[in-house]
Design a protein around this motif. Sequence first.
Motif, short mmCIF file in Angstrom:
data_model
loop_
_atom_site.label_atom_id
_atom_site.label_comp_id
_atom_site.label_asym_id
_atom_site.label_seq_id
_atom_site.Cartn_x
_atom_site.Cartn_y
_atom_site.Cartn_z
N GLU A 106 0.84 -1.19 0.00
CA GLU A 106 0.00 0.00 0.00
C GLU A 106 0.88 1.25 0.00
OE1 GLU A 106 -3.60 2.09 2.66
OE2 GLU A 106 -2.61 0.26 3.35
N ILE A 107 0.43 2.28 -0.73
CA ILE A 107 1.10 3.57 -0.76
C ILE A 107 0.16 4.61 -0.18
CG2 ILE A 107 2.06 5.38 -2.23
CD1 ILE A 107 2.95 3.27 -4.16
N LEU A 108 0.67 5.42 0.74
CA LEU A 108 -0.16 6.41 1.43
C LEU A 108 0.51 7.77 1.34
CD1 LEU A 108 -2.59 7.03 3.32
CD2 LEU A 108 -1.11 6.43 5.25
N ARG A 109 -0.16 8.75 0.71
CA ARG A 109 0.33 10.12 0.66
C ARG A 109 -0.31 10.93 1.78
NH1 ARG A 109 3.46 12.36 -3.36
NH2 ARG A 109 3.69 13.85 -1.66
N HIS A 110 0.51 11.75 2.45
CA HIS A 110 -0.06 12.63 3.48
C HIS A 110 -0.89 13.70 2.78
CE1 HIS A 110 -0.43 15.39 6.83
NE2 HIS A 110 0.00 14.42 7.62
N PRO A 111 -2.14 13.96 3.23
CA PRO A 111 -3.03 14.88 2.52
C PRO A 111 -2.61 16.34 2.57
CG PRO A 111 -4.04 14.18 4.57
CD PRO A 111 -2.80 13.36 4.40
N ARG A 116 5.82 13.89 2.32
CA ARG A 116 5.69 12.59 3.00
C ARG A 116 4.96 11.56 2.15
NH1 ARG A 116 7.19 12.42 8.24
NH2 ARG A 116 7.69 14.43 9.18
N LEU A 117 5.61 10.41 2.02
CA LEU A 117 5.04 9.26 1.33
C LEU A 117 5.29 8.03 2.20
CD1 LEU A 117 3.84 8.04 -1.37
CD2 LEU A 117 6.21 7.67 -2.05
N TYR A 118 4.21 7.36 2.61
CA TYR A 118 4.34 6.18 3.44
C TYR A 118 4.17 4.92 2.60
CZ TYR A 118 3.79 9.34 7.42
OH TYR A 118 3.95 10.35 8.33
N LEU A 119 5.03 3.94 2.83
CA LEU A 119 4.94 2.64 2.17
C LEU A 119 4.62 1.60 3.22
CD1 LEU A 119 8.13 2.92 -0.09
CD2 LEU A 119 5.79 3.63 -0.62
N ASP A 131 11.15 12.14 -0.17
CA ASP A 131 11.53 12.61 -1.50
C ASP A 131 10.75 11.92 -2.61
OD1 ASP A 131 12.64 10.10 -1.37
OD2 ASP A 131 14.72 10.79 -1.38
N GLY A 132 9.46 11.65 -2.35
CA GLY A 132 8.60 11.07 -3.38
C GLY A 132 8.83 9.62 -3.67
N GLY A 133 9.47 8.90 -2.76
CA GLY A 133 9.66 7.47 -2.95
C GLY A 133 11.03 7.06 -3.44
N VAL A 134 11.91 8.02 -3.68
CA VAL A 134 13.26 7.69 -4.17
C VAL A 134 14.05 6.95 -3.10
CG1 VAL A 134 15.42 8.62 -5.07
CG2 VAL A 134 13.24 9.64 -5.76
N THR A 135 14.03 7.50 -1.89
CA THR A 135 14.67 6.83 -0.75
C THR A 135 13.65 6.65 0.36
OG1 THR A 135 15.38 8.95 0.24
CG2 THR A 135 16.90 7.88 -1.29
N VAL A 136 13.78 5.57 1.11
CA VAL A 136 12.84 5.28 2.20
C VAL A 136 13.62 4.80 3.41
CG1 VAL A 136 10.99 4.66 0.61
CG2 VAL A 136 12.49 2.88 1.49
#
Length: 282
Positions: A106-111, A116-119, A131-136
């Motif tokens: 699941e991918i979750l963007r903070h509204p 912030r991008l949560y995986l 950074d949009g999913g480049v590094t986690v």
Amino acid sequence: TDRGRKFKRADPGEIGFHNVRALTELSTRGKNLYLADGRGVWSSRDGGKRWDKDPCLTGDCVTVATDPFSRKRLYAVLRDRGVLVSDDTKHVKWEELGHADLDIHEILRHPRDKTRLYLVSPTTGLHLSSDGGVTVEPVRHNADPYVPQVAAAVIHPVEAERAMALSEDGLVFLSADRGETWERGGRIGMVPTFLMGDADSASMWWAAGRELVRSPDHGGTWEVVYKPDDPEDRILDVQRLADGSLWLLLERSQLVVHSSDGGETWEATKPPRKTPGAWATS
């Protein structure tokens, strides 16, 4: 179109047995919908009545998600390639970000926070990207190295500072600072399939699995609102409309159950008879 009284089948691509994993919300993209299944990502521009003949991304797709800050951006997760992102209107070009080893479901963007991008993963836990999913990096818990076996995670729609995550064994994890720090909450007592914050109450949360439960106190206590008649059935999805009505999709019985009074009473609607090649849900 008639509040769940009648259903009409709509098949992306050719008719067959397709394992549907995710469907984006209609409200985020007007009439544009995106669906993830075992063949890839499919798009519809009329609210799901008609779907493109070919997927815009091919592969075993686990989930698909839109970006609240960009009408063009679309995220997808392929089982063997990890996270991919597309920024063109027709989603022909995709950039591969990787992280296939994290087993993201699941991918979750903070509204309200573009950074912030949560995986979310049922095996490696909750991960955060700035950074949009480049590094986690894994989300750290005050007691554990990470939130383990995360089945669902949500940012509350009313109070965006607050977030909740549920583990596969029903443990509740809470954050009051946009996911910077997390604390253990209560326990929902079942394997969760769904989680959402209440659109009218900053302290109310809803979760589902073999039952529909709600918490009025940020996950401290939970009460049962609906329980299927079949003890082996489970609730796959929950939707709360603008008028406050609740809509549930049951897996085993294939019922759509809705309540117009906050869960006090319920009414069931039977979808069309299952035909050869009907979709399966994961």
